[in-house]
Write an enzyme that holds these catalytic residues in place. Structure first.
Site, PDB file in Angstrom:
ATOM      1  N   CYS A   2      -1.817  13.842 -34.502  1.00 52.74           N
ATOM      2  CA  CYS A   2      -2.148  12.913 -35.580  1.00 52.74           C
ATOM      3  C   CYS A   2      -0.930  12.830 -36.491  1.00 52.74           C
ATOM      4  O   CYS A   2       0.030  13.567 -36.303  1.00 52.74           O
ATOM      5  CB  CYS A   2      -3.318  13.412 -36.406  1.00 52.74           C
ATOM      6  SG  CYS A   2      -4.744  13.859 -35.421  1.00 52.74           S
ATOM      7  N   ARG A  27       1.805   8.323 -33.447  1.00 54.10           N
ATOM      8  CA  ARG A  27       1.198   9.642 -33.238  1.00 54.10           C
ATOM      9  C   ARG A  27      -0.310   9.564 -33.028  1.00 54.10           C
ATOM     10  O   ARG A  27      -0.971  10.582 -32.821  1.00 54.10           O
ATOM     11  CB  ARG A  27       1.480  10.555 -34.445  1.00 54.10           C
ATOM     12  CG  ARG A  27       2.944  10.833 -34.673  1.00 54.10           C
ATOM     13  CD  ARG A  27       3.132  11.699 -35.894  1.00 54.10           C
ATOM     14  NE  ARG A  27       2.569  13.019 -35.699  1.00 54.10           N
ATOM     15  CZ  ARG A  27       3.208  14.040 -35.144  1.00 54.10           C
ATOM     16  NH1 ARG A  27       4.443  13.888 -34.741  1.00 54.10           N
ATOM     17  NH2 ARG A  27       2.627  15.210 -35.007  1.00 54.10           N
ATOM     18  N   TRP A  75      -5.598  10.943 -33.933  1.00 54.58           N
ATOM     19  CA  TRP A  75      -5.628  10.949 -32.469  1.00 54.58           C
ATOM     20  C   TRP A  75      -6.703  11.979 -32.126  1.00 54.58           C
ATOM     21  O   TRP A  75      -6.472  13.187 -32.197  1.00 54.58           O
ATOM     22  CB  TRP A  75      -4.251  11.375 -31.954  1.00 54.58           C
ATOM     23  CG  TRP A  75      -4.126  11.554 -30.491  1.00 54.58           C
ATOM     24  CD1 TRP A  75      -4.325  12.695 -29.765  1.00 54.58           C
ATOM     25  CD2 TRP A  75      -3.731  10.572 -29.555  1.00 54.58           C
ATOM     26  NE1 TRP A  75      -4.087  12.476 -28.452  1.00 54.58           N
ATOM     27  CE2 TRP A  75      -3.717  11.191 -28.282  1.00 54.58           C
ATOM     28  CE3 TRP A  75      -3.386   9.218 -29.654  1.00 54.58           C
ATOM     29  CZ2 TRP A  75      -3.368  10.492 -27.128  1.00 54.58           C
ATOM     30  CZ3 TRP A  75      -3.036   8.557 -28.494  1.00 54.58           C
ATOM     31  CH2 TRP A  75      -3.033   9.181 -27.268  1.00 54.58           C
ATOM     32  N   ASN A  99      -3.421  17.867 -39.347  1.00 56.25           N
ATOM     33  CA  ASN A  99      -2.982  17.589 -37.979  1.00 56.25           C
ATOM     34  C   ASN A  99      -2.926  18.923 -37.247  1.00 56.25           C
ATOM     35  O   ASN A  99      -2.309  19.867 -37.739  1.00 56.25           O
ATOM     36  CB  ASN A  99      -1.592  16.931 -38.025  1.00 56.25           C
ATOM     37  CG  ASN A  99      -0.928  16.876 -36.672  1.00 56.25           C
ATOM     38  OD1 ASN A  99      -1.595  16.749 -35.654  1.00 56.25           O
ATOM     39  ND2 ASN A  99       0.384  16.970 -36.655  1.00 56.25           N
ATOM     40  N   GLY A 100      -3.585  19.005 -36.084  1.00 52.65           N
ATOM     41  CA  GLY A 100      -3.585  20.260 -35.326  1.00 52.65           C
ATOM     42  C   GLY A 100      -4.993  20.573 -34.852  1.00 52.65           C
ATOM     43  O   GLY A 100      -5.869  19.702 -34.893  1.00 52.65           O
ATOM     44  N   GLU A 466       7.395  13.487  -7.500  1.00 55.48           N
ATOM     45  CA  GLU A 466       7.515  13.091  -8.902  1.00 55.48           C
ATOM     46  C   GLU A 466       8.989  13.047  -9.335  1.00 55.48           C
ATOM     47  O   GLU A 466       9.405  12.136 -10.048  1.00 55.48           O
ATOM     48  CB  GLU A 466       6.691  14.074  -9.767  1.00 55.48           C
ATOM     49  CG  GLU A 466       6.780  13.876 -11.262  1.00 55.48           C
ATOM     50  CD  GLU A 466       6.360  12.497 -11.754  1.00 55.48           C
ATOM     51  OE1 GLU A 466       5.788  11.706 -10.977  1.00 55.48           O
ATOM     52  OE2 GLU A 466       6.641  12.185 -12.913  1.00 55.48           O
ATOM     53  N   LYS A 470      10.797   9.725 -10.755  1.00 53.53           N
ATOM     54  CA  LYS A 470      11.523   9.673 -12.048  1.00 53.53           C
ATOM     55  C   LYS A 470      12.899   9.066 -11.841  1.00 53.53           C
ATOM     56  O   LYS A 470      13.335   8.215 -12.586  1.00 53.53           O
ATOM     57  CB  LYS A 470      11.696  11.065 -12.659  1.00 53.53           C
ATOM     58  CG  LYS A 470      10.517  11.721 -13.291  1.00 53.53           C
ATOM     59  CD  LYS A 470       9.981  11.101 -14.550  1.00 53.53           C
ATOM     60  CE  LYS A 470       9.082   9.939 -14.295  1.00 53.53           C
ATOM     61  NZ  LYS A 470       7.735  10.068 -13.994  1.00 53.53           N
ATOM     62  N   GLU A 473      12.760   5.258 -10.992  1.00 50.18           N
ATOM     63  CA  GLU A 473      12.312   4.421 -12.106  1.00 50.18           C
ATOM     64  C   GLU A 473      13.425   4.112 -13.089  1.00 50.18           C
ATOM     65  O   GLU A 473      13.520   2.992 -13.578  1.00 50.18           O
ATOM     66  CB  GLU A 473      11.194   5.142 -12.900  1.00 50.18           C
ATOM     67  CG  GLU A 473       9.851   5.115 -12.246  1.00 50.18           C
ATOM     68  CD  GLU A 473       8.773   5.673 -13.174  1.00 50.18           C
ATOM     69  OE1 GLU A 473       8.854   6.863 -13.507  1.00 50.18           O
ATOM     70  OE2 GLU A 473       7.868   4.922 -13.560  1.00 50.18           O
ATOM     71  N   HIS A 489      10.986  15.718  11.360  1.00 53.19           N
ATOM     72  CA  HIS A 489      10.194  14.762  12.133  1.00 53.19           C
ATOM     73  C   HIS A 489      10.685  13.335  11.953  1.00 53.19           C
ATOM     74  O   HIS A 489       9.938  12.391  12.209  1.00 53.19           O
ATOM     75  CB  HIS A 489       8.711  14.889  11.740  1.00 53.19           C
ATOM     76  CG  HIS A 489       8.155  16.248  12.035  1.00 53.19           C
ATOM     77  ND1 HIS A 489       7.964  16.713  13.325  1.00 53.19           N
ATOM     78  CD2 HIS A 489       7.796  17.262  11.219  1.00 53.19           C
ATOM     79  CE1 HIS A 489       7.488  17.950  13.281  1.00 53.19           C
ATOM     80  NE2 HIS A 489       7.388  18.306  12.010  1.00 53.19           N
ATOM     81  N   LYS A 585       4.504   0.130 -19.414  1.00 57.52           N
ATOM     82  CA  LYS A 585       3.897   1.435 -19.689  1.00 57.52           C
ATOM     83  C   LYS A 585       2.451   1.481 -19.214  1.00 57.52           C
ATOM     84  O   LYS A 585       1.967   2.495 -18.756  1.00 57.52           O
ATOM     85  CB  LYS A 585       3.975   1.719 -21.195  1.00 57.52           C
ATOM     86  CG  LYS A 585       3.530   3.116 -21.593  1.00 57.52           C
ATOM     87  CD  LYS A 585       4.466   4.190 -21.063  1.00 57.52           C
ATOM     88  CE  LYS A 585       3.913   5.589 -21.205  1.00 57.52           C
ATOM     89  NZ  LYS A 585       4.561   6.540 -20.302  1.00 57.52           N
TER      90      LYS A 585
END
Ligand code: AGP
Length: 590
Positions: A2, A27, A75, A99-100, A466, A470, A473, A489, A585
């Protein structure tokens, strides 16, 4: 994640708070609110959704002259994004933003409820302000100190109370908080962005710091002693401030991983066992197998999950790509738990697959980073990954937290607890200057050639996929991930010095087998960069991970390395790291 803002001064206090929140909207933005203390009275406004809704709601509220204000953009972690759960939270005469995550909020709440204190929201934050008033005799600072000493978890918090209407209290553990000032005003904020251009000097608070501001004097306590204020200059450029000094959001997000991984674990991992308050005890009743469905990076996290769920929970787990699943006429049986994974919660292919599973009557679970997104609203149950907003199109911290949730889930379903290992992951995700410098230097040797193979076995195979994703992209270089044992193979036909192999070699899992696969490529003269805890002779370049006793520790260290390598190659090629060509995104089309 947050955002919080505080303001003490006489220069249009309401606008100061709202402007600050707009800067922190990245945030979180599922609700927002503020409280202003003016001449001993507290005025508060809250609204669900983006800051613009709060602006609209408070448009007729006029306030002039000196005041103190606190504000928050949320958030959601505990409790749905409703107006009641939005901050500030109140007790009888005090107001708080936070926040937390307060880990022990439930026990504090129960203790206060026994005293007859009622709670309005489902949040952990409300307990702080209620506890503060319960602790208050006639010394508000003493009550504030006692209160924060009772809290476990992470908090950046600001508190106002009518008992001391000219004072603002603050404290920080785990979550970010800064104090900034100019000649006549004092600001608090979760990051630089709201104060750049307004304040000249800043102090980034350290964990354990607390104190209060009264009569324009800041009293800061560190190690329980009042400490000198060491101001530094604020950066002047706004975008620089939002990126907190990093060159790209992706870089900032890579560095954030060691913190967000802790957020993902808070309240879920403890010595006593793994706990998901989102799931009830009977969640697996009638379930004999699991299907995981996702796209892109989330699919790779799902593949790691499929290894971990089978190994740790002994549940048969299959994996589906969202866009393929929809049209393959899948046979869906009600003994299957259908798990969808999505950072955005809006990916059309994953959403449609979820609809199909729901229609067939399957039990569904979403692992998602965005509360209240379409996928979250549709799934029977959701586990939020708590990575915070991810701005870089190339996903990094969302992947790290997705894998963490799946790994915790494999422990939860398997009734085991790899506590000691979980506790080592935040450290494994730390980026040291030495490591980053090494990768920066090495990256110049990997800019050309006719392609990359990323290879690994077991969970290092999805990490290879992955790593290759990355790189493609953001560098636009051709890269493929392969199971190390599969090279012979067919793909090995491509091996030559211009074919770069990035080998993920775990000491704790299939070391000899993977090493042999690397040697097969090396004897065909492929150029090899090995990422491992010990160097092997047949490799051209080597990046060391720390010796450890578990493959998941190696996994997270190697993840950081592959992300940094992709980014440094992309930077050298002059590409836009955060907004690579042809991508978006959130992919809300089929
Ligand atoms: C990751 O770097 C990508 N940009 C992409 O593969 C992404 O993971 C995929 O589109 C799925 O998105 P989601 O997690 O929001 O569902």
């Amino acid at each position: 994640m947050c955002g919080i803002v505080g303001y003490i001064g006489k220069n249009n206090i309401k606008e100061q708070l709202l402007d600050g929140l707009k800067e922190l909207e990245y945030r979180g933005y599922d609700s927002a609110g503020f409280s202003i203390m003016k001449d001993g009275e507290l005025y508060s406004y809250k609204a669900v959704g983006k800051i613009k809704n709060l602006v609209e709601k408070a448009k007729d509220f006029q306030v002039e002259g000196f005041g103190l204000g606190i504000a928050h953009t949320r958030w959601a972690t505990h409790g749905k994004p409703t107006e009641i759960n939005a901050h500030p939270h109140f007790a009888e005469f005090s107001s708080i933003v936070h926040n937390g995550i307060i880990e022990n909020y439930q026990s504090i709440k129960t203790q206060l409820e026994k005293k007859g204190i009622n709670f309005l929201s489902q949040t952990d934050t409300e307990v702080i302000v209620k506890l503060f008033e319960d602790n208050l005799d006639n010394d508000a600072f003493k009550a504030f100190k006692t209160t924060i000493n009772e809290l476990k978890g992470a908090y950046a918090t600001l508190l106002l109370t009518q008992k001391e209407p000219k004072t603002m209290f603050f404290a920080k553990v785990g979550s970010p908080l800064l104090i900034a000032k100019n000649d006549e005003e004092i600001f608090f904020a979760s990051s630089d962005a709201p104060v750049v251009g307004k304040a000249k000097k800043v102090i980034y608070l350290e964990d354990g710091d607390y104190g209060y501001v009264k009569d324009n004097q800041i009293h800061l306590y560190r190690d329980n002693e009042e400490t000198k204020l060491n101001w530094s200059d604020l950066p002047k450029n706004k975008e620089f401030a939002q990126k907190e000094g990093f060159r790209f959001f992706m870089e900032k997000e890579i560095y954030e991983q060691s913190n967000v991984i802790v957020e993902t674990m808070i309240g879920r991992v403890s010595e006593e066992g793994i706990n998901f308050e989102e799931l009830d005890k009977n969640f697996l009743d009638g379930i004999t197998n699991i299907t995981i469905c996702a796209c892109g990076t989330s699919y790779h996290a799902g593949m790691v999950g499929s290894y971990l769920l089978q190994r740790n929970a002994k549940i048969k787990t299959t994996l589906e790509i969202g866009s393929e699943f929809r049209y393959k006429e899948p046979i869906l049986t009600k003994d299957t738990l259908f798990i969808v994974i999505s950072q955005s919660g809006e990916t059309a292919d994953t959403l449609e697959a979820l609809k199909m599973a729901k229609k067939a009557g399957l039990k569904t679970l979403a692992i998602c980073n965005v509360d209240n997104s379409s996928i979250v609203r549709l799934a029977d149950k959701t586990i939020l990954t708590r990575a915070g907003i991810e701005k870089g199109v190339a996903s990094t911290k969302a992947f790290a937290t997705q894998v963490m949730v799946l790994w915790m889930l494999s422990n939860y379903f398997g009734n085991i607890n790899e506590y000691e290992i979980f506790m080592k992951i935040s450290k494994a995700c730390e980026v040291t200057e030495k490591l980053h410098e090494k990768i920066k230097r090495l990256s110049k040797r990997y800019l050309h050639g006719h392609g990359f193979f990323y290879i690994g076995r077991d969970v290092f195979y999805p990490l290879a996929l992955e790593g290759a994703l990355k790189l493609k992209e953001i560098s636009y270089l051709h890269a493929e991930g392969y199971p190390a044992g599969e090279m012979k193979h067919g793909p090995i036909a491509l091996a030559d010095p211009e074919l770069y192999t990035i080998a993920l070699l775990s000491k704790n899992l299939l070391f000899d087998k993977t090493k042999s696969n690397i040697e097969e490529l090396s004897s065909r003269d492929s150029t090899i960069l090995t990422i491992a805890s010990e160097e092997i002779e047949t490799t051209d370049d080597f990046i060391k991970v720390n010796e450890s006793n578990h493959y998941m520790i190696e996994f997270y260290e190697m993840m950081i390395i592959t992300q940094l390598l992709a980014m440094e190659i992309s930077i050298r090629l002059g590409n836009d790291v955060d907004m690579p060509r042809n991508l978006a995104k959130s992919v809300t089309v089929e």
